[in-house]
Design an enzyme around this catalytic site. Sequence first.
Site, mmCIF file in Angstrom:
data_model
loop_
_atom_site.group_PDB
_atom_site.id
_atom_site.type_symbol
_atom_site.label_atom_id
_atom_site.label_comp_id
_atom_site.label_asym_id
_atom_site.label_seq_id
_atom_site.Cartn_x
_atom_site.Cartn_y
_atom_site.Cartn_z
ATOM 1 N N GLU A 18 1.991 39.586 12.859
ATOM 2 C CA GLU A 18 2.837 40.643 12.324
ATOM 3 C C GLU A 18 2.201 41.397 11.398
ATOM 4 O O GLU A 18 1.409 40.834 10.436
ATOM 5 C CB GLU A 18 3.994 39.799 11.510
ATOM 6 N N TYR A 50 10.142 46.156 8.820
ATOM 7 C CA TYR A 50 11.028 47.413 8.646
ATOM 8 C C TYR A 50 11.099 47.505 7.029
ATOM 9 O O TYR A 50 11.787 46.316 6.739
ATOM 10 C CB TYR A 50 12.031 47.421 9.450
ATOM 11 N N HIS A 78 10.464 45.682 14.157
ATOM 12 C CA HIS A 78 11.823 45.281 13.515
ATOM 13 C C HIS A 78 12.661 46.466 13.086
ATOM 14 O O HIS A 78 12.067 47.493 12.950
ATOM 15 C CB HIS A 78 11.146 44.574 12.065
ATOM 16 N N ALA A 129 23.580 40.844 11.788
ATOM 17 C CA ALA A 129 22.542 41.287 12.700
ATOM 18 C C ALA A 129 23.214 41.043 14.193
ATOM 19 O O ALA A 129 22.448 41.727 15.155
ATOM 20 C CB ALA A 129 21.297 40.226 12.666
ATOM 21 N N LYS A 169 24.439 35.116 17.500
ATOM 22 C CA LYS A 169 23.417 36.251 17.664
ATOM 23 C C LYS A 169 22.751 36.068 19.228
ATOM 24 O O LYS A 169 22.546 37.057 19.963
ATOM 25 C CB LYS A 169 22.316 35.982 16.785
HETATM 26 P P1 FAD Z 1 22.274 37.562 9.723
HETATM 27 O O1 FAD Z 1 22.046 37.090 11.023
HETATM 28 O O2 FAD Z 1 23.257 38.545 9.928
HETATM 29 O O3 FAD Z 1 22.695 36.528 8.674
HETATM 30 C C1 FAD Z 1 22.644 36.795 7.403
HETATM 31 C C2 FAD Z 1 23.649 35.845 6.893
HETATM 32 O O4 FAD Z 1 24.997 36.227 7.463
HETATM 33 C C3 FAD Z 1 23.129 34.371 7.067
HETATM 34 O O5 FAD Z 1 23.854 33.372 6.139
HETATM 35 C C4 FAD Z 1 24.207 34.091 8.334
HETATM 36 O O6 FAD Z 1 24.641 32.659 8.605
HETATM 37 C C5 FAD Z 1 25.431 35.074 8.023
HETATM 38 N N1 FAD Z 1 26.185 35.618 9.073
HETATM 39 C C6 FAD Z 1 25.625 35.862 10.261
HETATM 40 N N2 FAD Z 1 26.647 36.418 11.212
HETATM 41 C C7 FAD Z 1 28.066 36.081 10.614
HETATM 42 C C8 FAD Z 1 29.247 36.254 10.809
HETATM 43 N N3 FAD Z 1 29.623 36.822 11.982
HETATM 44 N N4 FAD Z 1 30.098 36.024 9.939
HETATM 45 C C9 FAD Z 1 29.918 35.589 8.865
HETATM 46 N N5 FAD Z 1 28.578 35.082 8.427
HETATM 47 C C10 FAD Z 1 27.535 35.668 9.319
HETATM 48 N N6 FAD Z 1 13.605 42.023 6.495
HETATM 49 C C11 FAD Z 1 13.412 43.313 6.297
HETATM 50 O O7 FAD Z 1 14.018 44.205 5.510
HETATM 51 N N7 FAD Z 1 12.666 43.854 7.269
HETATM 52 C C12 FAD Z 1 11.997 42.998 8.189
HETATM 53 O O8 FAD Z 1 11.145 43.618 8.569
HETATM 54 C C13 FAD Z 1 12.152 41.783 8.043
HETATM 55 N N8 FAD Z 1 11.616 40.907 9.300
HETATM 56 C C14 FAD Z 1 11.778 39.692 9.095
HETATM 57 C C15 FAD Z 1 11.411 38.932 10.272
HETATM 58 C C16 FAD Z 1 11.591 37.628 10.541
HETATM 59 C C17 FAD Z 1 10.903 36.778 11.434
HETATM 60 C C18 FAD Z 1 12.659 37.046 9.306
HETATM 61 C C19 FAD Z 1 12.797 35.546 9.586
HETATM 62 C C20 FAD Z 1 13.343 37.624 8.402
HETATM 63 C C21 FAD Z 1 12.814 39.018 8.220
HETATM 64 N N9 FAD Z 1 13.430 39.853 7.396
HETATM 65 C C22 FAD Z 1 13.190 41.077 7.296
HETATM 66 C C23 FAD Z 1 14.419 39.361 6.520
HETATM 67 C C24 FAD Z 1 15.961 39.542 7.066
HETATM 68 O O9 FAD Z 1 16.448 40.681 7.275
HETATM 69 C C25 FAD Z 1 16.897 38.686 5.812
HETATM 70 O O10 FAD Z 1 16.269 37.274 5.888
HETATM 71 C C26 FAD Z 1 18.124 38.664 6.051
HETATM 72 O O11 FAD Z 1 18.945 38.336 4.698
HETATM 73 C C27 FAD Z 1 18.981 38.006 7.270
HETATM 74 O O12 FAD Z 1 18.750 38.573 8.435
HETATM 75 P P2 FAD Z 1 19.333 38.265 9.884
HETATM 76 O O13 FAD Z 1 19.135 39.101 10.758
HETATM 77 O O14 FAD Z 1 19.081 36.708 10.000
HETATM 78 O O15 FAD Z 1 20.905 38.144 9.248
#
Ligand code: FAD
Length: 296
Positions: A18, A50, A78, A129, A169
Amino acid sequence: MPRISDVLAAGVRSYSFEFFPAKTEKAEERLWESIRRLEPLHPTFVSVTYGAGGSSRERTVETTRRIAQETTLTPVAHLTAVGHSETELRHIIGQYADAGVRDILALRGDPPGDPMGEWRPHPEGLTHAEELVRLVRSCGDFGVGVAAFPERHPRSPDWDSEISHFHRKCEAGADYAVTQMFFDVEDYLRLRDRLYAQGCRVPVIAGIMPVTHVGQIERMAQLSNAVFPPRLAERLHAVEDDPAAVREIGVEYAARMCERLLEEDVPGLHFITLNNSTATLEIYQGLGLVGTRVAA
Ligand code: FAD
């Protein structure tokens, strides 16, 4: 270019690196030096993070484009929902398609400024997400990855909701997940067991960050919320005036984690390089992975 999902489905272990978009010309030079040094290892993919906003986002798109068009590497872009309307997200996904990028890591992102702040979606944007996974899928024949959290997402109230949202997801179309960095292999294994128990079979690639500076301990724990093992922190602090000794301990610790994960038959290792190739190269060499070619 091989699809990551095809590589994983064939039972071939994935190795990936990464990077983050560089802010200055000098940093850009270092980034490309690292990319070029790691290219001969033939990773399954390399990914580019990103940023929270502004020009770093354009640099993510440009860096990912260059990787797709000017190297032999398979890029994963990303993409986060932060501050974007759905139309803007479609436009960015289109830019990736034009550049020949076929894999996207679909993320919600964090509130700009304070990652632990209250999440507010763009008024015409997406909330989770899961919706971005659907959007990417609807925009073309992309492979899609998502984030997983061995220590639970910091905003999840309990493991049941964490696992059920992760599962959603996957059902929305994620091919695989990459974890947040973690420092205790048991956390990863417990997450894997929890997912398995709920019938979720999506491969979860382990995110590894070798610590090479003492300053990274606080910074990374702050950004990722990962618990840093106190004994490792103590060992690193004890030699903090000797950068070579700090590096050696950090690299050795990450290498031992990788060994254990490989014994546990992890589907992939994803190295967070911080645009520095040396630590990743050392671990790779230590594990005897140099020269391993991933089947296309
Ligand atoms: P989600 O899956 O949407 O989850 C976020 C929260 O909402 C969780 O608590 C989940 O349980 C909850 N949730 C999910 N779906 C629902 C639903 N339907 N109803 C209610 N609650 C729900 N950030 C950046 O800005 N840029 C990057 O490039 C980046 N790269 C990353 C790469 C990796 C491998 C990882 C692990 C994280 C990365 N992040 C990045 C950080 C990430 O964007 C944050 O951790 C963010 O807070 C969570 O993203 P997520 O996609 O898991 O969100």
